[in-house]
Design an enzyme around this catalytic site. Sequence first.
Site, PDB file in Angstrom:
ATOM      1  N   GLY A 171      44.464  58.454  77.788  1.00 32.20           N
ATOM      2  CA  GLY A 171      45.452  59.225  76.942  1.00 32.20           C
ATOM      3  C   GLY A 171      46.759  58.140  76.739  1.00 32.20           C
ATOM      4  O   GLY A 171      47.835  58.635  76.421  1.00 32.20           O
ATOM      5  N   LYS A 208      43.179  40.470  79.750  1.00 33.95           N
ATOM      6  CA  LYS A 208      43.871  39.416  78.858  1.00 33.95           C
ATOM      7  C   LYS A 208      44.594  40.360  77.947  1.00 33.95           C
ATOM      8  O   LYS A 208      43.901  41.348  77.433  1.00 33.95           O
ATOM      9  CB  LYS A 208      42.811  38.711  77.984  1.00 33.95           C
ATOM     10  CG  LYS A 208      43.499  37.718  76.994  1.00 33.95           C
ATOM     11  CD  LYS A 208      44.016  36.271  77.482  1.00 33.95           C
ATOM     12  CE  LYS A 208      44.639  35.672  76.432  1.00 33.95           C
ATOM     13  NZ  LYS A 208      45.707  34.926  77.014  1.00 33.95           N
ATOM     14  N   GLU A 282      34.595  52.805  72.661  1.00 34.59           N
ATOM     15  CA  GLU A 282      35.848  51.916  72.026  1.00 34.59           C
ATOM     16  C   GLU A 282      35.681  50.562  72.513  1.00 34.59           C
ATOM     17  O   GLU A 282      35.455  50.225  73.487  1.00 34.59           O
ATOM     18  CB  GLU A 282      37.068  52.613  72.789  1.00 34.59           C
ATOM     19  CG  GLU A 282      37.102  54.308  72.569  1.00 34.59           C
ATOM     20  CD  GLU A 282      38.650  54.934  72.840  1.00 34.59           C
ATOM     21  OE1 GLU A 282      39.061  56.002  72.306  1.00 34.59           O
ATOM     22  OE2 GLU A 282      39.294  54.340  73.880  1.00 34.59           O
ATOM     23  N   ARG A 300      33.322  63.097  75.683  1.00 36.38           N
ATOM     24  CA  ARG A 300      33.581  64.501  75.230  1.00 36.38           C
ATOM     25  C   ARG A 300      33.929  64.234  73.658  1.00 36.38           C
ATOM     26  O   ARG A 300      33.706  63.071  73.015  1.00 36.38           O
ATOM     27  CB  ARG A 300      35.086  64.654  75.713  1.00 36.38           C
ATOM     28  CG  ARG A 300      36.075  63.360  75.423  1.00 36.38           C
ATOM     29  CD  ARG A 300      37.605  63.971  75.773  1.00 36.38           C
ATOM     30  NE  ARG A 300      38.535  62.798  75.721  1.00 36.38           N
ATOM     31  CZ  ARG A 300      38.770  61.674  74.895  1.00 36.38           C
ATOM     32  NH1 ARG A 300      38.653  62.232  73.583  1.00 36.38           N
ATOM     33  NH2 ARG A 300      39.516  60.766  75.319  1.00 36.38           N
TER      34      ARG A 300
HETATM   35  P1  ADP Z   1      43.486  55.067  77.323  1.00 40.89           P
HETATM   36  O1  ADP Z   1      42.154  55.365  77.819  1.00 40.89           O
HETATM   37  O2  ADP Z   1      44.576  55.323  77.856  1.00 40.89           O
HETATM   38  O3  ADP Z   1      43.386  55.600  75.724  1.00 40.89           O
HETATM   39  P2  ADP Z   1      42.353  52.229  76.426  1.00 40.89           P
HETATM   40  O4  ADP Z   1      41.958  51.164  77.326  1.00 40.89           O
HETATM   41  O5  ADP Z   1      41.587  53.087  75.506  1.00 40.89           O
HETATM   42  O6  ADP Z   1      43.362  53.364  77.285  1.00 40.89           O
HETATM   43  O7  ADP Z   1      43.612  51.667  75.551  1.00 40.89           O
HETATM   44  C1  ADP Z   1      44.235  52.339  74.580  1.00 40.89           C
HETATM   45  C2  ADP Z   1      45.088  51.416  73.623  1.00 40.89           C
HETATM   46  O8  ADP Z   1      46.022  50.469  74.636  1.00 40.89           O
HETATM   47  C3  ADP Z   1      44.131  50.511  72.781  1.00 40.89           C
HETATM   48  O9  ADP Z   1      43.686  51.186  71.726  1.00 40.89           O
HETATM   49  C4  ADP Z   1      44.973  49.230  72.449  1.00 40.89           C
HETATM   50  O10 ADP Z   1      45.978  49.631  71.518  1.00 40.89           O
HETATM   51  C5  ADP Z   1      45.902  49.031  73.764  1.00 40.89           C
HETATM   52  N1  ADP Z   1      45.052  48.028  74.802  1.00 40.89           N
HETATM   53  C6  ADP Z   1      44.119  48.403  75.705  1.00 40.89           C
HETATM   54  N2  ADP Z   1      43.819  46.988  76.423  1.00 40.89           N
HETATM   55  C7  ADP Z   1      44.469  46.171  75.674  1.00 40.89           C
HETATM   56  C8  ADP Z   1      44.219  44.880  75.847  1.00 40.89           C
HETATM   57  N3  ADP Z   1      43.586  44.158  76.672  1.00 40.89           N
HETATM   58  N4  ADP Z   1      44.998  44.064  74.969  1.00 40.89           N
HETATM   59  C9  ADP Z   1      45.882  44.602  74.075  1.00 40.89           C
HETATM   60  N5  ADP Z   1      45.894  45.790  73.810  1.00 40.89           N
HETATM   61  C10 ADP Z   1      45.278  46.725  74.617  1.00 40.89           C
END
Ligand code: ADP
Length: 454
Positions: A171, A208, A282, A300
């Site tokens: 989230g 990164k 994703e 989900r």
């Molecule tokens: P969650 O499960 O909390 O939604 P995610 O891993 O799907 O977390 O990441 C959510 C958002 O965080 C991504 O859509 C992006 O905007 C940002 N993000 C996540 N990892 C990175 C990364 N390595 N570099 C830049 N932005 C990131």
Amino acid sequence: MLKDSNTREIKKVVIANRGEIAVRAIRTCKELGIKTVAVYSEADKDSLHIMLADEAICIGPPNPQESYLNIPNILSAAEITGADAIYPGYGFLSENPKFAEIVEANGLIFIGPKPSTLKLIGNKVRAKQIAKQAGVPVIPGSSRRTSIEEALDIAYEIGYPVILKAAAGGGGRGMRVVYNEKELREKFPLAQSEAKISFGNDTIYIEKFLINPKHIEIQILADQYGNVVPISDRECSIQRRHQKVIEEAPSPSINDETRKRLYEAAVKFAKAVDYTGAGTVEFLYDTQTGNFYFIEMNGRIQVEHPVTEMVTGIDLVKWQFLIAQGEELTFKEAPPIKGIALEMRINAEDPKTFTPAPGLVEKLILPGGFGVRIDTHLYPGYKIPPYYDSLLAKFIVWAQNRDELIKRALRVLNETVIEGQGLKTNIEFHKFILQTKEFKEAKHHVKLLEELDY
Ligand code: ADP
């Protein structure tokens, strides 16, 4: 048609959720001829999902821990009403492998992936390892639980900035960007203790930090016979604090060749975790290099699923039920895409400070017309309870092309009235985003909203 004698027909389902997603699922159940049982907290006694369901059972006080997350009470609701399945929606218990396991142990159908799959994808570090093994590109960084010493070494190797992530996070929470060694030393222990408090697991890993990537995800459907089909991509780069605000299908930022490679990667990953049902893989997409990287799989239905439905004509929730009953997918290839769709998440929040602003819905004029779909649980006179997330409605707009799409979306926002005591919405924020040069030219990225002066 059910495929063999091992399959089970769902006759009655408990919808273990609230708000717009409960309403949305009940609608599909009616079309499928499945009876529905709404469960609700004391704060939700006047909710639309109760009015639409065939039966309704109160499962506890407003606090979600005692109601929508209360497993014994939800199971009792199923038992009392003679339901044979549970539909979890998104959030709450939807990705809880223990819940799925208990539901099945009680002889009920859990409408979602297998508990073992939920376990695998629920830990993001584990999921990354699986992606890597399956040949799906992942962001450079650690592929296991990381100590601060390892994090310093890895950051040195891959270069700053890096992002610290909680393995059990979700989230948009549990992430911290770090620009140098000093910051890493400071923020690592904070990230750990925060993860422990928020998610009950202090596992941190490091990646990164990509500069201004796009968030692109692939919707898949997978049946119990090994068929995994990609059902279009979505771009969800308009985010505020890592939370999606506007989503679009298909992504305006990739060509068909990249799309094909993303489809293949998503299917590979879904197969590697033995996925069944509707799920989303994703990725972050680096526009500079054209590379994409797996970030996680969500097991989900997602908030943004309607944009995919609009461009494919496929009812994803219907397929969740059919797959759970044991039906085989009737299409084995990615469906053709028609037009373009976007979804705007209308939240009860202050348009300037973004703090929750629920209240009484006194005046409600919802938009309509060609190419417009509104998923909401609002009705005039409804008092929005303050205990749950602030999503009020999803405005989903379809058009032949992106220019028409943006014009229609603005038209939709301009004709909307959601007003009442204490109630504020982010409608003006949506208007602002749609009119930015970056969004119009599809040059938006996940950090755009931070850069813009709103
Ligand atoms: P969650 O499960 O909390 O939604 P995610 O891993 O799907 O977390 O990441 C959510 C958002 O965080 C991504 O859509 C992006 O905007 C940002 N993000 C996540 N990892 C990175 C990364 N390595 N570099 C830049 N932005 C990131």
